[in-house]
Structure formats: structure tokens, C-alpha cells
Design an enzyme around this catalytic site. Sequence first.
Site, PDB file in Angstrom:
ATOM      1  N   THR A  94      28.480  34.772  50.338  1.00 41.24           N
ATOM      2  CA  THR A  94      29.001  33.601  51.044  1.00 41.24           C
ATOM      3  C   THR A  94      30.519  33.682  50.965  1.00 41.24           C
ATOM      4  O   THR A  94      31.108  33.407  49.919  1.00 41.24           O
ATOM      5  CB  THR A  94      28.492  32.296  50.397  1.00 41.24           C
ATOM      6  OG1 THR A  94      27.071  32.363  50.285  1.00 41.24           O
ATOM      7  CG2 THR A  94      28.884  31.090  51.232  1.00 41.24           C
ATOM      8  N   LYS A 170      26.283  29.353  57.352  1.00 40.03           N
ATOM      9  CA  LYS A 170      25.971  29.312  55.917  1.00 40.03           C
ATOM     10  C   LYS A 170      26.814  28.252  55.207  1.00 40.03           C
ATOM     11  O   LYS A 170      26.310  27.456  54.410  1.00 40.03           O
ATOM     12  CB  LYS A 170      26.201  30.709  55.320  1.00 40.03           C
ATOM     13  CG  LYS A 170      26.179  30.780  53.804  1.00 40.03           C
ATOM     14  CD  LYS A 170      24.831  30.411  53.210  1.00 40.03           C
ATOM     15  CE  LYS A 170      24.916  30.336  51.689  1.00 40.03           C
ATOM     16  NZ  LYS A 170      23.748  29.679  51.103  1.00 40.03           N
TER      17      LYS A 170
HETATM   18  P1  NAP Z   1      26.841  36.017  40.385  1.00 40.88           P
HETATM   19  O1  NAP Z   1      25.558  36.061  39.660  1.00 40.88           O
HETATM   20  O2  NAP Z   1      28.009  35.334  39.772  1.00 40.88           O
HETATM   21  O3  NAP Z   1      27.242  37.540  40.743  1.00 40.88           O
HETATM   22  C1  NAP Z   1      28.492  37.818  41.290  1.00 40.88           C
HETATM   23  C2  NAP Z   1      28.640  39.311  41.540  1.00 40.88           C
HETATM   24  O4  NAP Z   1      29.972  39.562  42.024  1.00 40.88           O
HETATM   25  C3  NAP Z   1      28.483  40.168  40.274  1.00 40.88           C
HETATM   26  O5  NAP Z   1      27.924  41.402  40.633  1.00 40.88           O
HETATM   27  C4  NAP Z   1      29.943  40.342  39.835  1.00 40.88           C
HETATM   28  O6  NAP Z   1      30.161  41.486  39.030  1.00 40.88           O
HETATM   29  C5  NAP Z   1      30.608  40.525  41.171  1.00 40.88           C
HETATM   30  N1  NAP Z   1      32.046  40.271  41.130  1.00 40.88           N
HETATM   31  C6  NAP Z   1      32.679  39.095  40.875  1.00 40.88           C
HETATM   32  N2  NAP Z   1      34.009  39.247  40.954  1.00 40.88           N
HETATM   33  C7  NAP Z   1      34.232  40.560  41.262  1.00 40.88           C
HETATM   34  C8  NAP Z   1      35.399  41.332  41.512  1.00 40.88           C
HETATM   35  N3  NAP Z   1      36.632  40.790  41.457  1.00 40.88           N
HETATM   36  N4  NAP Z   1      35.239  42.653  41.800  1.00 40.88           N
HETATM   37  C9  NAP Z   1      34.011  43.197  41.875  1.00 40.88           C
HETATM   38  N5  NAP Z   1      32.862  42.520  41.660  1.00 40.88           N
HETATM   39  C10 NAP Z   1      32.975  41.205  41.365  1.00 40.88           C
HETATM   40  O7  NAP Z   1      26.661  35.349  41.829  1.00 40.88           O
HETATM   41  P2  NAP Z   1      25.316  35.190  42.693  1.00 40.88           P
HETATM   42  O8  NAP Z   1      24.689  33.885  42.323  1.00 40.88           O
HETATM   43  O9  NAP Z   1      24.535  36.441  42.646  1.00 40.88           O
HETATM   44  O10 NAP Z   1      25.955  34.989  44.152  1.00 40.88           O
HETATM   45  C11 NAP Z   1      26.406  36.102  44.925  1.00 40.88           C
HETATM   46  C12 NAP Z   1      26.822  35.584  46.310  1.00 40.88           C
HETATM   47  O11 NAP Z   1      25.671  34.994  46.946  1.00 40.88           O
HETATM   48  C13 NAP Z   1      27.895  34.492  46.272  1.00 40.88           C
HETATM   49  O12 NAP Z   1      28.743  34.623  47.383  1.00 40.88           O
HETATM   50  C14 NAP Z   1      27.076  33.203  46.372  1.00 40.88           C
HETATM   51  O13 NAP Z   1      27.848  32.144  46.915  1.00 40.88           O
HETATM   52  C15 NAP Z   1      25.955  33.643  47.291  1.00 40.88           C
HETATM   53  N6  NAP Z   1      24.678  32.907  47.155  1.00 40.88           N
HETATM   54  C16 NAP Z   1      24.206  32.563  45.925  1.00 40.88           C
HETATM   55  C17 NAP Z   1      22.993  31.865  45.837  1.00 40.88           C
HETATM   56  C18 NAP Z   1      22.431  31.429  44.500  1.00 40.88           C
HETATM   57  O14 NAP Z   1      21.575  30.522  44.465  1.00 40.88           O
HETATM   58  N7  NAP Z   1      22.836  32.015  43.383  1.00 40.88           N
HETATM   59  C19 NAP Z   1      22.272  31.528  46.997  1.00 40.88           C
HETATM   60  C20 NAP Z   1      22.770  31.936  48.253  1.00 40.88           C
HETATM   61  C21 NAP Z   1      23.984  32.626  48.319  1.00 40.88           C
HETATM   62  P3  NAP Z   1      30.057  41.376  37.405  1.00 40.88           P
HETATM   63  O15 NAP Z   1      28.592  41.508  37.093  1.00 40.88           O
HETATM   64  O16 NAP Z   1      30.884  42.504  36.942  1.00 40.88           O
HETATM   65  O17 NAP Z   1      30.623  40.023  37.040  1.00 40.88           O
END
Ligand code: NAP
Length: 291
Positions: A94, A170
Site C-alpha cells: 500500500t 486501496k
Molecule cells: P510488515 O510485516 O511490517 O512487513 C514489512 C516488510 O517491509 C518487511 O519485509 C520489512 O523488512 C520490509 N521493509 C520495511 N522497511 C524497509 C526498507 N527501508 N527497506 C527494505 N525493506 C523494508 O508489513 P505487512 O503487514 O506485511 O504489510 C506490507 C504491506 O502490505 C504494507 O504496505 C501494508 O500497508 C500492506 N497491507 C497490509 C495488510 C495487513 O493486514 N497486514 C493488509 C493489506 C495490505 P524487515 O523484515 O527487514 O523489517
Amino acid sequence: MHVGFIGLGHMGSGMAHNLLRAGHDVIVYNRSHGKAEALASAGARIAADVAEVCRNEVVITMLADDEAVTAVTFGDRKMIAALGKNAVHISMSTISVALSDRLAEVHRQAGQVYVAAPVFGRPEAAAAAQLFIIAAGDAHAVQRCQPLFDAMGQKTFVAAATPSAANLVKLSGNFMLGAVIESLGEAFALIRKSGVDPHRYLEILTGTLFSAPIYKTYGTLIADEKYQPAGFKMSLGLKDIRLALAVADAHSVPMPLASLVHDHFLAGVARGHGDSDWCRLAELSARNAGL
Ligand code: NAP
């Protein structure tokens, strides 16, 4: 298909697993290495860096925010430099409409293809291949990606030919989710303070006019006061409302409710709840009610 996957957080790890289950050849990269190793036992290859992932016909990014996507896209041995001609970048994070527009342009200039495909659904839906995928981009490119969408989601909606239209859809959806969480929080504060059983209340709500999955999922978490572990972190929820307001501002569209919800998420993060589930917003209404 030969697929690269970058970003193995709450969402990405389940999505990459499902690509493997569907028989795709998957190579993964994550900034912190431990998360990639968990996928190796499921058959994924682990890349040493972003450039190695990009030696594929398609690369998917599922990263936290604009900053993370920018970090893997621009620069030496990053996506724009490493992807081949006609290779596809599917951006499923997102992110802002502005960054999505920029990605479309730089990939076009590099002879690469860009498809935006953000998702609705929490980590449980990602793990169960039950995501709703909102895709946008060149019709032929979206069609090329369909086998991958089928492996990760229950349904794909094509929003438009302009990729950032999917990001706009989204973000508007996440604004509405935030508004529902705010209203549930206020209603549960009233119910609790009045001495009505919150679980009985939830049963009545979701058994009558509020039967949509959003009320069931968030209503249950709020009734249980279960904010850890976070399925979707409040810091990411705040990011999405901020991005929705940015695009609203750019189009001169007042969204007073989004502004209110933004400030409440900001207060939640300021209180140290950035890593809690975003439905912890309900706790703010409870505290304001003296509970
Ligand atoms: P998350 O668990 O916090 O994972 C974030 C990912 O991004 C991890 O792989 C992290 O790597 C990586 N990352 C963060 N900062 C970085 C950087 N500067 N350089 C390289 N990698 C980086 O988040 P998530 O819940 O999976 O969400 C991922 C995306 O999907 C987001 O945009 C979120 O808004 C969207 N989304 C989430 C949900 C939900 O319910 N969770 C639903 C729909 C959409 P590390 O492991 O090294 O930290």
C-alpha cells in the site's frame, strides 16, 4: 512462472508460500535474513540481494511503505537497474499514488512493465490465498500476472489502465476501514461503560445489520481487546490515512472524517501503540470514556 519476491513481512511470507504451493519457481529477498530462511524449507531460493531477485520475468514487492519501496527500487543493484527489458514489477504494497505514478514512469523509461496490485485482506487471508487483489496497468501486463494473482487471492478486480488507480482504490478502502474501527471503538466504549456485555453486543450487531466481514473481524478483536500480535500495525494504518489525505489534498477533496481518524491514529502511535494492531484505536475511545 519464475518469480522474484521482495518483502516477507506479515503479508509477504504467506503470499510467497502460496506462489510456491501453486508450483511457481520463487526466489525471495528480505532486508532481515531470518524471514527468508523460513521459506527455504518450502522450496524457495534465497537471493543475496535485490539484483539477484530481479533476474526474473516478474518481481513482486510487498513492503511496508513508500520509503521501503523506494529503497529497493532506485540505485545501484536495485530494481530499475537490475530488471531486464519487458520484465514486470508487480507492486502490491500500500503506497502513495504519487510514488506509483513515479514507478510507472521510470519502469516505462527503462523498457520494463509496472503493474500496481495492492490487496484487501489481513495476514490470515494472505496465508490462505484469500486476498482480494486490486490490479491496474496495461491490460496485457495484468493478464500476464493473473496466474500469480490466482495463486495469492480469491478474486482480482481490474481497476483501470493507469496503475496508480489501484493505489487510490486501496487507500480509499483503508480510510473506510479506519472510519469503521473508529465508530466501533466509540460504540464499544458506550456499551462497556453502560454495563452491557461486549460479546453479546457483538453477536447482536453482526447477527443483524452489521454482518460484513469487517465488523466481524474488528468487532471480535475489539470485544476481546486483543491488540497483539498485530495483524496490521497501527503505524501502517496511520501511514495509509496520511496517504489518503495527501491524494485528497492534491485533488482538493475535503475529507473531514479522514482528518479525525488520522489524528486519532496519530495519538495512538504517540502513546507507543505503533506496533499494536490498528484496532487498538478503540482503546483510545475507552480511555476517553474513563474506562
Ligand atoms: P510488515 O510485516 O511490517 O512487513 C514489512 C516488510 O517491509 C518487511 O519485509 C520489512 O523488512 C520490509 N521493509 C520495511 N522497511 C524497509 C526498507 N527501508 N527497506 C527494505 N525493506 C523494508 O508489513 P505487512 O503487514 O506485511 O504489510 C506490507 C504491506 O502490505 C504494507 O504496505 C501494508 O500497508 C500492506 N497491507 C497490509 C495488510 C495487513 O493486514 N497486514 C493488509 C493489506 C495490505 P524487515 O523484515 O527487514 O523489517
